[in-house]
Design a protein around this motif. Structure first.
Motif, PDB file in Angstrom:
ATOM      1  N   ALA A 187      -8.186  21.002  22.414  1.00  0.00           N
ATOM      2  CA  ALA A 187      -7.937  19.689  23.007  1.00  0.00           C
ATOM      3  C   ALA A 187      -6.959  19.731  24.166  1.00  0.00           C
ATOM      4  O   ALA A 187      -6.904  18.778  24.962  1.00  0.00           O
ATOM      5  CB  ALA A 187      -7.434  18.726  21.933  1.00  0.00           C
ATOM      6  N   THR A 188      -6.188  20.814  24.297  1.00  0.00           N
ATOM      7  CA  THR A 188      -5.135  20.838  25.314  1.00  0.00           C
ATOM      8  C   THR A 188      -5.284  21.958  26.344  1.00  0.00           C
ATOM      9  O   THR A 188      -4.736  21.853  27.444  1.00  0.00           O
ATOM     10  CB  THR A 188      -3.757  20.991  24.633  1.00  0.00           C
ATOM     11  OG1 THR A 188      -3.741  22.202  23.845  1.00  0.00           O
ATOM     12  CG2 THR A 188      -3.468  19.798  23.733  1.00  0.00           C
ATOM     13  N   SER A 189      -6.022  23.017  26.019  1.00  0.00           N
ATOM     14  CA  SER A 189      -6.118  24.176  26.908  1.00  0.00           C
ATOM     15  C   SER A 189      -7.506  24.249  27.545  1.00  0.00           C
ATOM     16  O   SER A 189      -8.521  24.258  26.837  1.00  0.00           O
ATOM     17  CB  SER A 189      -5.841  25.461  26.126  1.00  0.00           C
ATOM     18  OG  SER A 189      -6.224  26.604  26.873  1.00  0.00           O
ATOM     19  N   ARG A 190      -7.522  24.318  28.851  1.00  0.00           N
ATOM     20  CA  ARG A 190      -8.815  24.452  29.541  1.00  0.00           C
ATOM     21  C   ARG A 190      -9.475  25.783  29.213  1.00  0.00           C
ATOM     22  O   ARG A 190     -10.686  25.863  29.054  1.00  0.00           O
ATOM     23  CB  ARG A 190      -8.621  24.317  31.050  1.00  0.00           C
ATOM     24  CG  ARG A 190      -9.888  24.560  31.863  1.00  0.00           C
ATOM     25  CD  ARG A 190      -9.715  24.151  33.311  1.00  0.00           C
ATOM     26  NE  ARG A 190      -9.610  22.703  33.437  1.00  0.00           N
ATOM     27  CZ  ARG A 190      -9.480  22.072  34.609  1.00  0.00           C
ATOM     28  NH1 ARG A 190      -9.429  22.767  35.745  1.00  0.00           N
ATOM     29  NH2 ARG A 190      -9.392  20.769  34.656  1.00  0.00           N
TER      30      ARG A 190
ATOM     31  N   GLU B 120      -6.209  22.078  18.110  1.00  0.00           N
ATOM     32  CA  GLU B 120      -5.172  21.631  19.041  1.00  0.00           C
ATOM     33  C   GLU B 120      -5.294  22.359  20.378  1.00  0.00           C
ATOM     34  O   GLU B 120      -5.177  21.744  21.451  1.00  0.00           O
ATOM     35  CB  GLU B 120      -3.797  21.879  18.431  1.00  0.00           C
ATOM     36  CG  GLU B 120      -2.650  21.395  19.309  1.00  0.00           C
ATOM     37  CD  GLU B 120      -1.294  21.626  18.680  1.00  0.00           C
ATOM     38  OE1 GLU B 120      -0.282  21.410  19.366  1.00  0.00           O
ATOM     39  OE2 GLU B 120      -1.243  22.040  17.498  1.00  0.00           O
TER      40      GLU B 120
ATOM     41  N   PRO C  92      -9.782  19.469  29.583  1.00  0.00           N
ATOM     42  CA  PRO C  92      -8.328  19.318  29.483  1.00  0.00           C
ATOM     43  C   PRO C  92      -7.575  20.435  30.197  1.00  0.00           C
ATOM     44  O   PRO C  92      -8.159  21.435  30.603  1.00  0.00           O
ATOM     45  CB  PRO C  92      -8.083  19.382  27.966  1.00  0.00           C
ATOM     46  CG  PRO C  92      -9.195  20.241  27.457  1.00  0.00           C
ATOM     47  CD  PRO C  92     -10.385  19.913  28.317  1.00  0.00           C
ATOM     48  N   GLY C  93      -6.261  20.240  30.335  1.00  0.00           N
ATOM     49  CA  GLY C  93      -5.392  21.305  30.825  1.00  0.00           C
ATOM     50  C   GLY C  93      -5.495  21.597  32.295  1.00  0.00           C
ATOM     51  O   GLY C  93      -5.610  22.758  32.690  1.00  0.00           O
TER      52      GLY C  93
ATOM     53  N   HIS D  16     -10.934  25.498  25.706  1.00  0.00           N
ATOM     54  CA  HIS D  16     -12.010  24.504  25.735  1.00  0.00           C
ATOM     55  C   HIS D  16     -13.271  25.069  26.391  1.00  0.00           C
ATOM     56  O   HIS D  16     -14.365  25.036  25.808  1.00  0.00           O
ATOM     57  CB  HIS D  16     -11.516  23.277  26.504  1.00  0.00           C
ATOM     58  CG  HIS D  16     -12.358  22.066  26.325  1.00  0.00           C
ATOM     59  ND1 HIS D  16     -12.151  21.140  25.320  1.00  0.00           N
ATOM     60  CD2 HIS D  16     -13.433  21.602  27.017  1.00  0.00           C
ATOM     61  CE1 HIS D  16     -13.037  20.173  25.410  1.00  0.00           C
ATOM     62  NE2 HIS D  16     -13.831  20.428  26.434  1.00  0.00           N
TER      63      HIS D  16
ATOM     64  N   ALA E 118      -0.198  23.987  32.257  1.00  0.00           N
ATOM     65  CA  ALA E 118      -1.304  24.371  31.377  1.00  0.00           C
ATOM     66  C   ALA E 118      -1.964  25.654  31.856  1.00  0.00           C
ATOM     67  O   ALA E 118      -2.364  26.506  31.054  1.00  0.00           O
ATOM     68  CB  ALA E 118      -2.328  23.243  31.305  1.00  0.00           C
TER      69      ALA E 118
END
Length: 285
Positions: A210-213, A207, A73-74, A216, A79
């Motif tokens: 799921a949204t930040s590379r 959260e 993600p991201g 993650h 991001a």
């Protein structure tokens, strides 16, 4: 089968005294001895990079490159800007950054040090990947370390005289390397254990994951580094008399010791550095 058939046929055509079953057992014993002696030789001829653990490291590295580029993600510019802010916050102990990610991010500063201390005793003139690649793990994590980890030559024996200056004076030192790394890992564990609203922190971390590379990839990086620590640790234990030498089978105590150091992420590997014996000298070999 053809050889056995000829032997049986020859025995049938021979005079009666030759029917005594002497040759077949001898042949059977010869076959058994040959099998028992060739199997270890085949294992010894297996190159280090062909071992299952090394192949798993290489496969994980290749898969991670594809995954990060195509599925993590991201990937937007916005991001990326948020990830930069997260890095700045992660370096500030007083920030209000999610405490779980704070511990994950800073643990990635400890594990490369642990790997360096474990790999450097066998790194001198190692090939085909330059040992200097080990240093890239402090910035790139498993992505920078994996090529050396997977392709390096096996060095199950080493002496104190084989060490370079960094290994001799820094990574082999209990005071300058092992103790600080263990203290840092325990400090992170204490921060995790004293989180006030753990459920809220876990939800916030999920959260971010799921949204930040950055979050993650960092989280997966720490997992992979923890899972594969057993491979260089086992080789380092062999250098120090804590693991079976010359390809022998390890004892139950040796297996249990390796498992104990690898079972608890970050803390276990750092504790290994503090407790491991010193390398033998040339006179002790």
């Amino acid at each position: 089968m053809l050889l056995a058939t000829l032997l049986v046929g020859a025995g049938a055509l021979a005079p009666a005294p030759a029917l005594r079953p002497v040759q077949p057992p001898a042949l059977g014993r010869a076959v058994i001895v040959q099998r028992r002696t060739t199997t270890p030789l085949m294992q010894e001829e297996l190159a280090a990079w062909q071992r299952p653990a090394r192949l798993a490291i290489a496969a994980t590295w290749a898969s991670a490159i594809v995954y990060v580029a195509a599925a993590s993600p991201g990937g937007s510019a916005e991001a990326a800007a948020r990830d930069t802010e997260l890095i700045i916050s992660a370096l500030d102990p007083t920030s209000d950054l999610n405490p779980i990610f704070f511990c994950v991010f800073n643990a990635l500063g400890i594990m490369p040090g642990v790997y360096a201390a474990t790999l450097l005793p066998g790194a001198r003139q190692n090939k085909p990947v330059p040992p200097a690649t080990i240093a890239t793990s402090f910035a790139l994590g498993f992505g920078g370390l994996a090529p050396y980890l997977a392709l390096r030559e096996a060095r199950p024996s080493a002496t104190a005289e084989d060490l370079g200056p960094v290994a001799r004076y820094v990574t082999e030192s209990k005071l300058f390397c092992a103790a600080p790394l263990l203290a840092g890992s325990l400090a992170l564990a204490f921060k995790l254990a004293t989180i006030g609203d753990f459920d809220g922190a876990l939800g916030g971390y999920a959260e971010l994951f799921a949204t930040s590379r950055l979050v993650h990839v960092s989280s997966l990086d720490l997992i992979v580094l923890s899972l594969f620590f057993f491979e260089p640790a086992r080789e380092d234990m062999c250098r120090r008399g804590w693991w079976a030498a010359d390809g022998g089978a390890p004892t139950s105590a040796e297996r249990a010791r390796l498992l104990a150091f690898c079972a608890l992420p970050v803390i276990g590997p750092a504790l290994y550095l503090l407790l491991r014996p010193e390398l033998p000298s040339v006179d002790e070999m």
